[in-house]
Scaffold this active site. Structure first.
Site, PDB file in Angstrom:
ATOM      1  N   GLU A  37      68.613 -53.701  21.609  1.00  0.00           N
ATOM      2  CA  GLU A  37      68.004 -54.569  20.258  1.00  0.00           C
ATOM      3  C   GLU A  37      66.690 -54.392  20.077  1.00  0.00           C
ATOM      4  O   GLU A  37      65.905 -55.168  20.329  1.00  0.00           O
ATOM      5  CB  GLU A  37      68.506 -56.036  20.670  1.00  0.00           C
ATOM      6  CG  GLU A  37      69.924 -56.149  20.809  1.00  0.00           C
ATOM      7  CD  GLU A  37      70.390 -57.515  20.466  1.00  0.00           C
ATOM      8  OE1 GLU A  37      69.702 -58.486  20.779  1.00  0.00           O
ATOM      9  OE2 GLU A  37      71.884 -57.833  20.189  1.00  0.00           O
ATOM     10  N   GLU A  41      78.287 -55.801  21.915  1.00  0.00           N
ATOM     11  CA  GLU A  41      78.168 -57.310  22.248  1.00  0.00           C
ATOM     12  C   GLU A  41      78.782 -57.944  21.118  1.00  0.00           C
ATOM     13  O   GLU A  41      78.507 -57.730  19.934  1.00  0.00           O
ATOM     14  CB  GLU A  41      76.869 -57.729  22.173  1.00  0.00           C
ATOM     15  CG  GLU A  41      76.057 -57.682  23.372  1.00  0.00           C
ATOM     16  CD  GLU A  41      74.822 -58.207  23.361  1.00  0.00           C
ATOM     17  OE1 GLU A  41      74.378 -59.160  23.035  1.00  0.00           O
ATOM     18  OE2 GLU A  41      73.781 -57.561  24.258  1.00  0.00           O
TER      19      GLU A  41
END
Ligand SMILES: OC[C@@H]1[C@@H](O)[C@H](O)[C@@H](O)c2[nH]c(CCc3ccccc3)c[n+]21
Length: 441
Positions: free
Chosen positions: A168, A352
């Site tokens: 991320e 995720e």
């Protein structure tokens, strides 16, 4: 249980669960160096209830039991992260033998249980010694990280099924240097602009170094959300589009088109590093796979009070999780098909997806959340997205960053007083999907 069947995904589709080192390991011993999350969480006011990752889920000692939970659940793979400070305590220089030994045993434990190791090299726990040298604001981090990546590859690479450089980059850059919500907690547009580039330069530099070592199955994991206008007004539509630029297009355009979006560059203005365009070939290095983290959507309105990024988030009307994020499964189908149609035909993994729920081991809302988002994966596959796998976030309740232990994302409940693990109904739903049986341990 889920409405889907394992066969719906095809026999090669991989199911896994995901964690991250700082959120579960604890184990601040055996030569592990300090990380920016140790210092950030030790600073009053940064983390709810003053929680820290000092003990977390004590995974450093309890990892065999946690790997058993993955195997008993029928999962094919485990997405985990290496703690840079555990392997190289000062960030550069000497490696820590006990750190190497820990991950040696952990990875061998995965292989012994038939679990594919899906590794992330960096999931936010930067060595404090590197923050002392400017951290992500210092362009030299590209070389520091590449050396770390080469060490990991030399010790573990032959056993890893897949390797992601960074988890991320938006969180590493914008959440942590513009909004100040994560470590190191900067609220500085200049820092945010420079880190927004340095994080991708670092990724690309590591990819090049790993390729030179013959490493395979290399990727990166980015987070996406469905950014929508809070109203149909032209200003709000522009606000929604700008947030899509900040959160999604900066990374997609950078990684797959070798350029940053003009609307976001205009907001960063003069704060971008000099000659950043010279780096874009490195930033957009070819990859073997791409990881997508997806949770929710967000609504945005124009905010004229702000000189840069003139937008503000507006609360939406949909059902929300315990962390306040709207439940919007359509957004996962949309982002998977958008990436496949507009950016890359690489194999995609949902690395995720999951939700925070109030404490307890019976979590029907989480079962419904997973069922709906698995449906979105199937819909995206039917629309041509080459989605190869799906990882639930998270295997365990764990340290949820600025929210501390209050927000629980686990398929398995953790009692932090006793460290007792208890599978939740949602764990049983995956176990039934993956093994056909609901065989309680
Ligand atoms: O918040 C749940 C999980 C974290 O526990 C993971 O470490 C992290 O990879 C992750 N990313 C996202 C979406 C981006 C985001 C992270 C934190 C706060 C707000 C948005 C949600 N999550």
């Amino acid at each position: 249980m889920f409405t889907h069947k394992r066969a719906d995904f095809g026999q090669d589709f991989i199911f896994g669960a995901a964690t991250a080192s700082y959120q579960i390991e604890g184990g601040q011993t055996d030569g592990r160096g300090s990380s920016i999350w140790d210092t950030f969480s030790a600073t009053p006011g940064n983390v709810r209830d003053g929680d820290t990752g000092r003990v977390a889920c004590d995974h450093y000692n309890r990892w065999p039991e946690d790997l058993d939970l993955l195997a008993d659940g029928g999962f094919d793979a485990y997405r985990f992260s290496f703690a840079w400070p555990r392997l190289i305590p000062e960030g550069t220089g000497a490696a820590n033998p006990k750190g190497i030994d820990f991950y040696d045993r952990l990875i061998d434990g995965m292989l012994e249980r038939g679990l594919k190791p899906f590794a992330t090299l960096y999931h936010w726990d930067l060595p404090s010694a590197l923050q002392d040298r400017g951290g992500w604001m210092n362009r030299d981090i590209a070389a520091w990280f590449a050396d770390y990546a080469v060490l990991v590859n030399s010790r573990f690479g032959d056993r890893l099924a897949a390797t992601a450089t960074i988890n991320e980059p938006w969180c590493v850059a914008y959440l942590s240097h513009m909004l100040g919500i994560h470590a190191p907690g900067y609220r500085d547009i200049r820092a945010a602009a420079r880190v927004s580039h340095n994080v991708l330069l670092t990724h690309g530099t590591a990819i090049a170094a790993l390729r030179a070592e013959g490493a395979k199955n290399l990727g990166i994991v980015c987070n996406f959300e469905s950014a929508q206008p809070a109203s149909d007004s032209p200003e709000d539509r522009e606000a929604g589009r700008l947030w899509d630029g900040v959160f999604n297009r900066w990374y997609l355009d950078g990684l797959f088109k070798g350029r940053y979006p003009d609307d976001v560059l205009a907001q960063f203005g003069p704060h971008m590093p000099q000659a950043y365009t010279d780096d874009m070939a490195v930033v957009s290095a070819p990859l073997d796979w791409f990881g997508i983290n997806y949770y929710s959507r967000s609504l945005w309105a124009h905010d004229p009070r702000r000189s840069a990024f003139p937008l503000r988030q507006v609360e939406g009307p949909l059902e929300k999780t315990a962390i306040g994020w709207e439940i919007y499964p359509q957004g996962l189908e949309d982002i998977l098909t958008r990436i496949s149609d507009d950016y890359t035909k690489l194999p995609l993994y949902v690395t995720e997806n999951g939700m925070a729920e109030v404490e307890g081991t019976d979590d029907p809302r989480r079962v419904a959340y997973y069922d709906a988002h698995l449906g979105s994966v199937l819909a995206a596959r039917q629309r041509g997205a080459d989605v190869r796998g799906y990882f639930g976030w998270s295997l365990l309740d764990n340290f949820e960053w600025a929210e501390g232990y209050d927000k629980r994302f686990g398929l398995v409940h953790v009692d932090y007083q006793t460290q007792k693990r208890t599978p939740k109904t949602s764990y049983r739903a995956f176990q039934t999907l993956l093994t056909g049986a609901n065989n309680p341990r």
